[in-house]
Structure formats: C-alpha cells, structure tokens
Write a protein that holds these residues in place. Structure first.
Motif, PDB file in Angstrom:
ATOM      1  N   PHE A   1       0.851  -1.200   0.000  1.00 13.34           N
ATOM      2  CA  PHE A   1       0.000   0.000   0.000  1.00 13.34           C
ATOM      3  C   PHE A   1       0.882   1.243   0.000  1.00 13.34           C
ATOM      4  CE2 PHE A   1      -2.480  -3.476   1.579  1.00 13.34           C
ATOM      5  CZ  PHE A   1      -3.650  -3.337   0.855  1.00 13.34           C
ATOM      6  N   GLY A   2       0.671   2.103  -0.985  1.00 19.28           N
ATOM      7  CA  GLY A   2       1.461   3.327  -1.121  1.00 19.28           C
ATOM      8  C   GLY A   2       0.963   4.416  -0.189  1.00 19.28           C
ATOM      9  N   GLY A   3       1.707   5.510  -0.148  1.00 16.68           N
ATOM     10  CA  GLY A   3       1.433   6.596   0.790  1.00 16.68           C
ATOM     11  C   GLY A   3       0.025   7.170   0.679  1.00 16.68           C
TER      12      GLY A   3
ATOM     13  N   ILE B   1       0.320  -4.206  -6.075  1.00 13.08           N
ATOM     14  CA  ILE B   1       0.724  -2.848  -5.703  1.00 13.08           C
ATOM     15  C   ILE B   1      -0.535  -1.981  -5.709  1.00 13.08           C
ATOM     16  CG2 ILE B   1       2.160  -0.840  -6.323  1.00 13.08           C
ATOM     17  CD1 ILE B   1       3.955  -3.174  -5.671  1.00 13.08           C
ATOM     18  N   TYR B   2      -1.049  -1.698  -4.522  1.00 11.43           N
ATOM     19  CA  TYR B   2      -2.242  -0.845  -4.411  1.00 11.43           C
ATOM     20  C   TYR B   2      -1.821   0.621  -4.411  1.00 11.43           C
ATOM     21  CZ  TYR B   2      -5.338  -4.721  -3.175  1.00 11.43           C
ATOM     22  OH  TYR B   2      -6.093  -5.862  -3.188  1.00 11.43           O
ATOM     23  N   THR B   3      -2.518   1.418  -5.238  1.00  7.15           N
ATOM     24  CA  THR B   3      -2.175   2.835  -5.315  1.00  7.15           C
ATOM     25  C   THR B   3      -3.446   3.667  -5.495  1.00  7.15           C
ATOM     26  OG1 THR B   3      -0.715   4.394  -6.443  1.00  7.15           O
ATOM     27  CG2 THR B   3      -1.639   2.643  -7.814  1.00  7.15           C
TER      28      THR B   3
ATOM     29  N   SER C   1      -6.197   3.175 -11.050  1.00  2.00           N
ATOM     30  CA  SER C   1      -6.641   1.780 -11.255  1.00  2.00           C
ATOM     31  C   SER C   1      -5.623   0.873 -11.936  1.00  2.00           C
ATOM     32  CB  SER C   1      -7.916   1.769 -12.090  1.00  2.00           C
ATOM     33  OG  SER C   1      -8.914   2.462 -11.401  1.00  2.00           O
ATOM     34  N   GLY C   2      -4.433   1.382 -12.196  1.00  4.92           N
ATOM     35  CA  GLY C   2      -3.415   0.545 -12.841  1.00  4.92           C
ATOM     36  C   GLY C   2      -2.445   1.426 -13.597  1.00  4.92           C
ATOM     37  N   VAL C   3      -1.761   0.824 -14.573  1.00  2.25           N
ATOM     38  CA  VAL C   3      -0.831   1.581 -15.417  1.00  2.25           C
ATOM     39  C   VAL C   3      -1.621   2.058 -16.637  1.00  2.25           C
ATOM     40  CG1 VAL C   3       1.331   1.513 -16.693  1.00  2.25           C
ATOM     41  CG2 VAL C   3       1.039   0.047 -14.671  1.00  2.25           C
TER      42      VAL C   3
ATOM     43  N   TYR D   1      11.474   6.854 -17.142  1.00  2.60           N
ATOM     44  CA  TYR D   1      11.250   8.203 -17.673  1.00  2.60           C
ATOM     45  C   TYR D   1      10.072   8.920 -17.024  1.00  2.60           C
ATOM     46  CZ  TYR D   1      14.884   7.410 -21.129  1.00  2.60           C
ATOM     47  OH  TYR D   1      16.098   7.193 -21.733  1.00  2.60           O
ATOM     48  N   GLY D   2       9.642   8.473 -15.841  1.00  2.00           N
ATOM     49  CA  GLY D   2       8.701   9.316 -15.090  1.00  2.00           C
ATOM     50  C   GLY D   2       7.374   8.709 -14.683  1.00  2.00           C
ATOM     51  N   ALA D   3       7.031   7.503 -15.166  1.00  2.82           N
ATOM     52  CA  ALA D   3       5.737   6.916 -14.753  1.00  2.82           C
ATOM     53  C   ALA D   3       5.913   6.329 -13.348  1.00  2.82           C
ATOM     54  CB  ALA D   3       5.297   5.844 -15.736  1.00  2.82           C
ATOM     55  N   LYS D   4       5.743   7.185 -12.344  1.00  5.43           N
ATOM     56  CA  LYS D   4       6.159   6.781 -10.992  1.00  5.43           C
ATOM     57  C   LYS D   4       5.184   5.822 -10.321  1.00  5.43           C
ATOM     58  CE  LYS D   4       4.096  10.477  -8.359  1.00  5.43           C
ATOM     59  NZ  LYS D   4       4.096  11.126  -7.089  1.00  5.43           N
ATOM     60  N   VAL D   5       4.168   5.380 -11.054  1.00  8.34           N
ATOM     61  CA  VAL D   5       3.223   4.415 -10.491  1.00  8.34           C
ATOM     62  C   VAL D   5       3.959   3.156 -10.015  1.00  8.34           C
ATOM     63  CG1 VAL D   5       2.624   3.465 -12.777  1.00  8.34           C
ATOM     64  CG2 VAL D   5       0.987   3.302 -10.911  1.00  8.34           C
ATOM     65  N   LEU D   6       5.082   2.835 -10.637  1.00  9.96           N
ATOM     66  CA  LEU D   6       5.976   1.796 -10.106  1.00  9.96           C
ATOM     67  C   LEU D   6       7.390   2.352 -10.074  1.00  9.96           C
ATOM     68  CD1 LEU D   6       4.876  -1.510 -11.914  1.00  9.96           C
ATOM     69  CD2 LEU D   6       4.618  -0.957  -9.497  1.00  9.96           C
TER      70      LEU D   6
HETATM   71  P1  ADP Z   1       1.827   5.493  -4.155  1.00  6.31           P
HETATM   72  O1  ADP Z   1       1.620   6.523  -3.102  1.00  6.31           O
HETATM   73  O2  ADP Z   1       0.709   4.490  -4.214  1.00  6.31           O
HETATM   74  O3  ADP Z   1       3.180   4.859  -4.155  1.00  6.31           O
HETATM   75  P2  ADP Z   1       2.659   7.090  -6.454  1.00  6.31           P
HETATM   76  O4  ADP Z   1       2.340   8.545  -6.307  1.00  6.31           O
HETATM   77  O5  ADP Z   1       4.068   6.668  -6.230  1.00  6.31           O
HETATM   78  O6  ADP Z   1       1.656   6.268  -5.537  1.00  6.31           O
HETATM   79  O7  ADP Z   1       2.219   6.574  -7.909  1.00  6.31           O
HETATM   80  C1  ADP Z   1       0.901   6.750  -8.365  1.00  6.31           C
HETATM   81  C2  ADP Z   1       0.829   7.960  -9.296  1.00  6.31           C
HETATM   82  O8  ADP Z   1       1.604   7.686 -10.458  1.00  6.31           O
HETATM   83  C3  ADP Z   1      -0.542   8.246  -9.849  1.00  6.31           C
HETATM   84  O9  ADP Z   1      -1.300   9.036  -8.965  1.00  6.31           O
HETATM   85  C4  ADP Z   1      -0.241   8.939 -11.168  1.00  6.31           C
HETATM   86  O10 ADP Z   1      -0.392  10.354 -11.081  1.00  6.31           O
HETATM   87  C5  ADP Z   1       1.228   8.641 -11.422  1.00  6.31           C
HETATM   88  N1  ADP Z   1       1.470   8.098 -12.778  1.00  6.31           N
HETATM   89  C6  ADP Z   1       2.410   8.568 -13.634  1.00  6.31           C
HETATM   90  N2  ADP Z   1       2.376   7.903 -14.789  1.00  6.31           N
HETATM   91  C7  ADP Z   1       1.391   6.977 -14.679  1.00  6.31           C
HETATM   92  C8  ADP Z   1       0.876   5.979 -15.569  1.00  6.31           C
HETATM   93  N3  ADP Z   1       1.378   5.780 -16.798  1.00  6.31           N
HETATM   94  N4  ADP Z   1      -0.135   5.188 -15.126  1.00  6.31           N
HETATM   95  C9  ADP Z   1      -0.641   5.355 -13.875  1.00  6.31           C
HETATM   96  N5  ADP Z   1      -0.196   6.299 -13.008  1.00  6.31           N
HETATM   97  C10 ADP Z   1       0.803   7.102 -13.386  1.00  6.31           C
END
Ligand code: ADP
Ligand code: ASP
Ligand code: MG
Length: 377
Positions: free
Chosen positions: A8-10, A175-177, A180-182, A210-215
C-alpha cells in the motif's frame, strides 16, 4: 492456498480513515482464504517531511556520517505506518504483527538513500503466516551488513514488495495505489489516458525510468530479474480494474506503442568531458557520453563532483518519452507533429524501446497531450 504480497502506497494510507479502508481490503482477501504478507509505505507526506528535517542540518560529514543519519530518520515513516496498520487490522478481529526490515531482516547494500535488497530471510514471515497472523512489513528500508538502516530510493516500498514476493515465492505481488493501474499516460495529466491490462517488464521499466512513478524503476528491474508477477490496482475504487506487469504485452492501438511517460524532474547536464566514472553511482539517465538527465533532487551532489567550466546545466527542461517497439517508423511523423504545434524541442534521444523528446519545461504537458491524442484517438 494462494500467497499474495500486498503493498500500500502513501496515498492509500494517507489518513486514519484510509488506513481503515486498507484494513478492510486486507481482511476481505484474508477471509477469502488467502495467505497474505503486507508491505506498507509511509503515510503520504511523511517521508518528505522527515527529509526536510534532515536538510536543516547539513554538516561537514566524515565518510557517510550525514547520509547514515538521513536514512535513519527518513526510514521512520514506514515504521509508524506498519504499526498503525497492524492495529487497524487487529481492530477488525484479524491477527497482525508489524515488522521493521531489521527484524526480518531484509538485507541491503550500503549505498545510503539508494540501496538495493540483497537477501530476505523469510522465517519470521512464514512463522507468522502459520500462526494465522498477517505480517505487516515496513517498505523502503533495508539493513546493511554493518547493521545500519538504509533506504531503497524514493518509491522504494515497491521494491520491498517485489523482493518479498520473490523470496516467499508468492503467487502475485499486488501494488495498491491511487489509480486503477498503469495507463497509457499519467491519468492526472491526460484525462482520457487508457488503462493497460498488460504491460511487459521491459516497457514498464522504460516507462518508470522516464517518469511513470506508479511503479518505482528499480522495483520493475527486480520483478523482471526474478520473474515476479506484479499487479497494479486501486485501493480507492472497487472497480475490478488492474494492470498486470509480466513478460506479456498487449498494445491497445495499431502503432505498437505501450504508453507515454513524462517528467519535469530532470535537469539536462551537458559536459565537455566523459564523466561516466564520476556519476555512475547516481541514478542518472545517460543520453550519450556528454549529455545526462539528472534528477533535480541530486543535481547539487553531482555539481560538487565536477570541475568548473566543464559542464552546463539546463534547468528548464521537460521530457516526454514514447515507449513501444518499431518506433523508427513513426519518429518523423511525431517530430513533425510537435514542430507544427510550436513545441520547442531541445533534443531527441532514441533507444531500442523509446523515443525521448526533451522540450522546454513549459511545453511538457502540452506536448504530452498532443502526442497522446495523435497516437490513441
Ligand atoms: P503510491 O503513493 O501508491 O506509491 P505514487 O504517487 O508513487 O503512488 O504513484 C501513483 C501515481 O503515479 C498516480 O497518482 C499517477 O499520477 C502517477 N502516474 C504517472 N504515470 C502513470 C501511468 N502511466 N499510469 C498510472 N499512473 C501514473
Ligand atoms: N515512503 C517512501 C517515499 O515516499 C517510499 C515509498 O513511498 O515507496 O519515497
Ligand atoms: Mg509510489
């Protein structure tokens, strides 16, 4: 019985109410007969706050003395969250027990603030599970061979979850965030971004880099290396949506493009000499031997290592990275599209799985939306 690692993320645990919601998700999965290991980040905003505290006392450090204490402080957010989440689970009538990384232990390399997990002892985890207790583990932390606490880089709880899934041979790592996913792009910036049901490790690595911080980037490298199945899903919406990160990919258009990442977090460092050996221990993107993308958060550390007049820094940049395969066939069309829309392109970098446009920082979001609309609509 299946075993799942749930992280579970922040944002998922930002308030006590959200922690209760997370406890419900865990309870539900547990009651459906699954074995569960939980990994938690710090409550949203806490890590930044702790980091700011450490910045008030920048000292003339000897060896790594300063960075050692920074990690000791910054890692505490996860300890608090693990304890509170365990209490929330207990209040639901579920047995749960928090563990800090040093108790497990989760062993890690000694590079402070950006360490890598090297081993996980699973005994306490399986002991808890066999006693019907859910172990709630602090993400982001590791223990060095000198018994120091280190952290795993920003977003590092993702790496903890992937590593635990590997070492415990879990069926999947969830990975819950807060989304709803990537998606094909950050859904907070591109309103009609589309959910990707499947993303390959290699494409996710490129998107995260390159910046998709979801993972976290390093967590996907680890998942690929150990073949961990990673599912990204929302703790906010009960929408049955998710993205599965494995070797499989499934393009949702006919252009072989998985998605587009963007970032305004980099500085473009141009050097007159090859500095690879100086900056290799930092997480930078090496465009070629004379151009680097450096995270704004570490740019001062790197500048301190370089000789005056051997480099320039461009702070006003943003990056947009298109990730997919066979991109050569589309690059001219996309570049022309940006030029026609008056986007000022400073540099184009082409890799096997990606094209990165470095643009003026004020153009990043416009360029991202223009490209996304062209590719997906
Ligand atoms: P957590 O607190 O769960 O670790 P993060 O803030 O690290 O969450 O990551 C989730 C965020 O990643 C989303 O709110 C979204 O704005 C961002 N994000 C950037 N690129 C993408 C992407 N391609 N798909 C989904 N989320 C993305
Ligand atoms: N709490 C850490 C951070 O904010 C780790 C994480 O969220 O995964 O970077
Ligand atoms: Mg995160």
């Amino acid at each position: 019985m299946s075993l799942y690692v749930l992280k579970f993320g922040g944002s998922s645990i930002a308030t006590l109410q959200r922690i209760s919601n997370v406890a419900n998700i865990i309870t539900d999965l547990k009651k459906r007969g699954n074995n569960i290991i939980v990994v938690t980040s710090a409550m949203q905003g806490i890590t930044d706050k702790l980091l700011n505290y450490t910045k008030q006392f920048v000292v003339n450090s000897y060896e790594n003395s300063y960075y050692r204490e920074c990690d000791a402080v910054v890692s505490c957010g996860e300890s608090i969250a693990a304890g509170i989440l365990s209490l929330a689970l207990q209040s639901e009538g579920i047995m749960a027990k928090s563990f800090n990384s040093w108790q497990i232990p989760i062993e890690a390399s000694t590079n402070y603030s950006n360490a890598t997990i090297t081993n996980v002892n699973t005994k306490l985890l399986f002991d808890a599970i066999s006693d019907n207790i859910i172990p709630v583990i602090t993400g982001f932390q590791g223990l060095t061979k000198n018994n120091d606490i280190v952290t795993l880089g920003r977003g590092g709880s993702d790496a903890t979850a992937c590593a635990l899934a590997y070492y415990t041979n879990a069926d999947e790592c969830y990975i819950y965030t807060d989304v709803s996913g990537v998606f094909t792009a950050d859904p907070r910036v591109v309103t009609n971004a589309k959910l990707l049901k499947y993303v390959s490790y290699d494409e996710m690595i490129e998107l995260a880099k390159y910046g998709a911080k979801v993972l976290q980037y390093k967590s996907v490298l680890l998942a690929k290396h150990y073949n961990v199945k990673v599912r990204v899903l929302s703790s906010f919406l009960n929408d049955d949506c998710s993205s599965l990160v494995t070797i499989k990919t499934n393009y949702i258009n006919n252009k072989n493009i998985a998605g587009i990442a963007h970032s305004n977090d980099y500085v473009l460092l141009r050097t007159k000499i090859n500095i690879n050996n100086i900056i290799s221990k930092y997480e930078t993107i090496n465009i070629n031997n004379f151009n680097y993308l450096v995270k704004k958060s570490i740019v001062n550390n790197i500048a301190n290592l370089l000789q005056e007049n051997t480099y320039t820094m461009d702070n006003d940049i943003g990056t947009i990275t298109i990730v997919g395969s066979n991109l050569n066939s589309i690059i001219d069309e996309l570049t022309q599209l940006l030029i026609n829309n008056n986007i000022s392109i400073k540099y184009i970098n082409i890799n096997k799985l990606s094209i990165t446009y470095i643009v003026h920082v004020l153009h990043t979001e416009a360029a991202l939306n223009i490209l996304h609309k062209h590719i997906y609509n």
